[in-house]
Every structure is written in structure tokens, then in C-alpha cells.
Design a protein around this motif. Sequence first.
Motif, PDB file in Angstrom:
ATOM      1  N   ASP A   1       0.824  -1.211   0.000  1.00 37.76           N
ATOM      2  CA  ASP A   1       0.000   0.000   0.000  1.00 37.76           C
ATOM      3  C   ASP A   1       0.862   1.266   0.000  1.00 37.76           C
ATOM      4  O   ASP A   1       0.444   2.300  -0.540  1.00 37.76           O
ATOM      5  CB  ASP A   1      -0.916   0.014   1.224  1.00 37.76           C
ATOM      6  N   GLN A   2       2.036   1.190   0.622  1.00 35.98           N
ATOM      7  CA  GLN A   2       2.911   2.359   0.710  1.00 35.98           C
ATOM      8  C   GLN A   2       3.681   2.621  -0.583  1.00 35.98           C
ATOM      9  O   GLN A   2       4.221   3.690  -0.789  1.00 35.98           O
ATOM     10  CB  GLN A   2       3.905   2.181   1.869  1.00 35.98           C
ATOM     11  N   ASP A   3       3.713   1.623  -1.446  1.00 36.47           N
ATOM     12  CA  ASP A   3       4.414   1.769  -2.718  1.00 36.47           C
ATOM     13  C   ASP A   3       3.600   2.654  -3.662  1.00 36.47           C
ATOM     14  O   ASP A   3       2.364   2.589  -3.686  1.00 36.47           O
ATOM     15  CB  ASP A   3       4.634   0.392  -3.341  1.00 36.47           C
ATOM     16  N   THR A   4       4.280   3.492  -4.421  1.00 32.46           N
ATOM     17  CA  THR A   4       3.616   4.392  -5.373  1.00 32.46           C
ATOM     18  C   THR A   4       4.319   4.312  -6.718  1.00 32.46           C
ATOM     19  O   THR A   4       5.351   3.645  -6.862  1.00 32.46           O
ATOM     20  CB  THR A   4       3.662   5.845  -4.866  1.00 32.46           C
ATOM     21  N   LYS A   5       3.779   5.021  -7.697  1.00 29.43           N
ATOM     22  CA  LYS A   5       4.425   5.072  -9.007  1.00 29.43           C
ATOM     23  C   LYS A   5       5.821   5.670  -8.899  1.00 29.43           C
ATOM     24  O   LYS A   5       6.741   5.282  -9.627  1.00 29.43           O
ATOM     25  CB  LYS A   5       3.582   5.907  -9.973  1.00 29.43           C
ATOM     26  N   ALA A   6       5.990   6.618  -7.984  1.00 26.52           N
ATOM     27  CA  ALA A   6       7.285   7.294  -7.824  1.00 26.52           C
ATOM     28  C   ALA A   6       8.329   6.413  -7.155  1.00 26.52           C
ATOM     29  O   ALA A   6       9.526   6.695  -7.229  1.00 26.52           O
ATOM     30  CB  ALA A   6       7.104   8.577  -7.016  1.00 26.52           C
ATOM     31  N   THR A   7       7.880   5.338  -6.488  1.00 29.01           N
ATOM     32  CA  THR A   7       8.832   4.474  -5.788  1.00 29.01           C
ATOM     33  C   THR A   7       8.992   3.110  -6.464  1.00 29.01           C
ATOM     34  O   THR A   7       9.725   2.260  -5.957  1.00 29.01           O
ATOM     35  CB  THR A   7       8.382   4.250  -4.325  1.00 29.01           C
TER      36      THR A   7
ATOM     37  N   ARG B   1      23.115   9.511   0.350  1.00 28.45           N
ATOM     38  CA  ARG B   1      22.824   8.110   0.618  1.00 28.45           C
ATOM     39  C   ARG B   1      21.322   7.824   0.486  1.00 28.45           C
ATOM     40  O   ARG B   1      20.935   6.696   0.235  1.00 28.45           O
ATOM     41  CB  ARG B   1      23.296   7.703   2.018  1.00 28.45           C
ATOM     42  N   LEU B   2      20.504   8.840   0.668  1.00 28.46           N
ATOM     43  CA  LEU B   2      19.061   8.666   0.537  1.00 28.46           C
ATOM     44  C   LEU B   2      18.399   9.987   0.179  1.00 28.46           C
ATOM     45  O   LEU B   2      19.031  11.047   0.246  1.00 28.46           O
ATOM     46  CB  LEU B   2      18.465   8.073   1.819  1.00 28.46           C
ATOM     47  N   ARG B   3      17.148   9.903  -0.208  1.00 23.17           N
ATOM     48  CA  ARG B   3      16.336  11.105  -0.434  1.00 23.17           C
ATOM     49  C   ARG B   3      14.950  10.861   0.144  1.00 23.17           C
ATOM     50  O   ARG B   3      14.548   9.710   0.338  1.00 23.17           O
ATOM     51  CB  ARG B   3      16.254  11.455  -1.915  1.00 23.17           C
ATOM     52  N   GLU B   4      14.243  11.928   0.416  1.00 25.43           N
ATOM     53  CA  GLU B   4      12.910  11.816   0.998  1.00 25.43           C
ATOM     54  C   GLU B   4      11.844  11.999  -0.070  1.00 25.43           C
ATOM     55  O   GLU B   4      12.004  12.776  -1.003  1.00 25.43           O
ATOM     56  CB  GLU B   4      12.713  12.874   2.091  1.00 25.43           C
ATOM     57  N   LEU B   5      10.768  11.252   0.096  1.00 25.39           N
ATOM     58  CA  LEU B   5       9.595  11.420  -0.761  1.00 25.39           C
ATOM     59  C   LEU B   5       8.371  11.420   0.138  1.00 25.39           C
ATOM     60  O   LEU B   5       8.070  10.422   0.799  1.00 25.39           O
ATOM     61  CB  LEU B   5       9.502  10.278  -1.784  1.00 25.39           C
ATOM     62  N   ARG B   6       7.688  12.549   0.190  1.00 24.51           N
ATOM     63  CA  ARG B   6       6.520  12.692   1.056  1.00 24.51           C
ATOM     64  C   ARG B   6       5.238  12.505   0.257  1.00 24.51           C
ATOM     65  O   ARG B   6       5.153  12.874  -0.913  1.00 24.51           O
ATOM     66  CB  ARG B   6       6.525  14.057   1.731  1.00 24.51           C
ATOM     67  N   GLY B   7       4.233  11.952   0.918  1.00 19.95           N
ATOM     68  CA  GLY B   7       2.939  11.767   0.273  1.00 19.95           C
ATOM     69  C   GLY B   7       2.088  10.792   1.053  1.00 19.95           C
ATOM     70  O   GLY B   7       2.587   9.832   1.642  1.00 19.95           O
ATOM     71  N   GLY B   8       0.755  11.072   1.083  1.00 19.14           N
ATOM     72  CA  GLY B   8      -0.152  10.178   1.794  1.00 19.14           C
ATOM     73  C   GLY B   8       0.104  10.131   3.280  1.00 19.14           C
ATOM     74  O   GLY B   8      -0.152   9.099   3.927  1.00 19.14           O
ATOM     75  N   GLY B   9       0.633  11.211   3.854  1.00 16.96           N
ATOM     76  CA  GLY B   9       0.905  11.254   5.282  1.00 16.96           C
ATOM     77  C   GLY B   9       2.145  10.481   5.691  1.00 16.96           C
ATOM     78  O   GLY B   9       2.361  10.264   6.889  1.00 16.96           O
ATOM     79  N   LEU B  10       2.955  10.059   4.735  1.00 18.75           N
ATOM     80  CA  LEU B  10       4.173   9.300   5.019  1.00 18.75           C
ATOM     81  C   LEU B  10       5.397   9.992   4.432  1.00 18.75           C
ATOM     82  O   LEU B  10       5.308  10.693   3.423  1.00 18.75           O
ATOM     83  CB  LEU B  10       4.084   7.883   4.419  1.00 18.75           C
ATOM     84  N   THR B  11       6.511   9.768   5.097  1.00 18.95           N
ATOM     85  CA  THR B  11       7.815  10.199   4.547  1.00 18.95           C
ATOM     86  C   THR B  11       8.581   8.935   4.202  1.00 18.95           C
ATOM     87  O   THR B  11       8.890   8.125   5.092  1.00 18.95           O
ATOM     88  CB  THR B  11       8.608  11.040   5.542  1.00 18.95           C
ATOM     89  N   ARG B  12       8.837   8.754   2.919  1.00 17.88           N
ATOM     90  CA  ARG B  12       9.563   7.567   2.453  1.00 17.88           C
ATOM     91  C   ARG B  12      11.035   7.930   2.288  1.00 17.88           C
ATOM     92  O   ARG B  12      11.366   8.922   1.626  1.00 17.88           O
ATOM     93  CB  ARG B  12       8.973   7.064   1.125  1.00 17.88           C
TER      94      ARG B  12
END
Length: 249
Positions: free
Chosen positions: A193-199, A234-245
Motif C-alpha cells: 500500500d505504501q508503494d507508489t508510481k514514484a517508488t 545516501r538517501l532522499r525523501e519522498l513525502r505523500g499520503g501522510g508518510l515520509t519515504r
Amino acid sequence: MSELEDISLHIHDRISSLQRMVDLSVVELPQNKNRKLGQELFALESLLEEFEKRVGQQKEQLKHLKKLEEVFKKDVEDVHHMKDNIPAHMPMKKVPTCGTEPVLNKKEAADVQLVQPENVKKTSKSYIKEMEFITVPEFENIPPYMKGRVSYDHINAVVQSINKAVTAKYKVLHQSVKTLSNHARKLHQRFKDQDTKATKGQYFVVEDDIREFTSMKVDKRFQGILNMLRHCQRLRELRGGGLTRYILL
């Protein structure tokens, strides 16, 4: 015995021979004896010149050996320094991780139970990306205001915890739902459910994954270290749906 010792003994013998001739010089010597004495003196002079030449060569060789000794001494000191200052976390090459091992949560409970390796079908989805440890030069280049009191070992401990969470998460995702326990199935669904097109095709975790699979505290200090990891790419943040990935780079 060295060349210098050989020459020295030879010179000593010649000097002894000359000394005997001088002792005999109190009496009148025949002409041929005087000539012999002159020859001996000439030979002794040649030997002394050769001796001085050899001594000079030995001095140059000794000077060269002393320079080598200093170089070797410095190398030994460097090796001891490296041995005494090996970082607790060394950068590693990324290697495929088998997805057939059981997954444990932070309490090491058997809640997330997977089937035995021999019962799991092999899949091409066995590779799990891991974040590379921060190197010493990278750590030193982090701005002081960002680094604060965080140590080199502490930032790499967070890297290790993130890798642990990523590995545990994607081992669950790589398993067939039929082989998972009830809790693992719920985790599997949450991950999907946490997976998106961007991830799609990328590896990421959220804070709940860190809490689920590690003992790392997700606090203000942890957030500060994440900022440093972003700075080190080493990483980047992707916010959306109330989550920070947190996506691994």
C-alpha cells in the motif's frame, strides 16, 4: 669476513714486514734490499688508497641504509596507526542478499515467520539494495552545524539499522503471501500500500519499518542523522499520503 677486514689484515702484514726492514736498517743493506723496501712502501701506499676508497663506499652505503631504515620505520608506524584506528563500520560492496532467511522484528519474536528455505521457490527478486557506509572523508566534510555531537560510529550505526530494516522489509515482499504468517501478511500488505508510481523499482523504508525491525530510536537525533545521510547522497525523501519515504540512492 668483509672486504675492509681483508684489506686491513693485508695492510697490517705489510706494515709488519716494513717494520722488520726498518729494524734491520741500522746495518748497511745491499742495494737490492733498499729497492725491495721502496717497493714495499709503494705497495703499502697503494693499499692505503684502496682502503680509503673502500671506507668511503662503506660510509655511503651506511648512509643509504639509514635512510631506508627511516622509511621502513615510518611505514611500520603508519601500519600500526591504521591497525589501531580501523573504523567499526567499513564501506562494503553491494552484494545480492538471499531472501530465504527468516525475518525477526525488534523484539526478535517469531511473529514474522517464513517457511524453511527448501520450501520457498527461488525467485529473481533475491537482490536487496543496501546503503553504503559513510567514509571518514565524507564524515569530515559534513558541515559542523549539521553534524553537532554525532560521531562517525553513530552515523554508521544508523546506516546499519536502515539496511537491516530494508533487508527485513524486502525479504517479506519477496516471499509468496501463502508462505507468510498472519502478522507478516499484514506487513506485506502495508508495504504494498505504501508503494507508489514514484517508488516503483526503488528501495525505501518509513519510520514504522525502523521501529518494526530495529531497536533504533526514531527521535530528533535520528532525524538529524537522516539529514546528514541526505547530504552524503545516501538517501532522499519522498513525502505523500501522510508518510515520509526514505529512498536509498
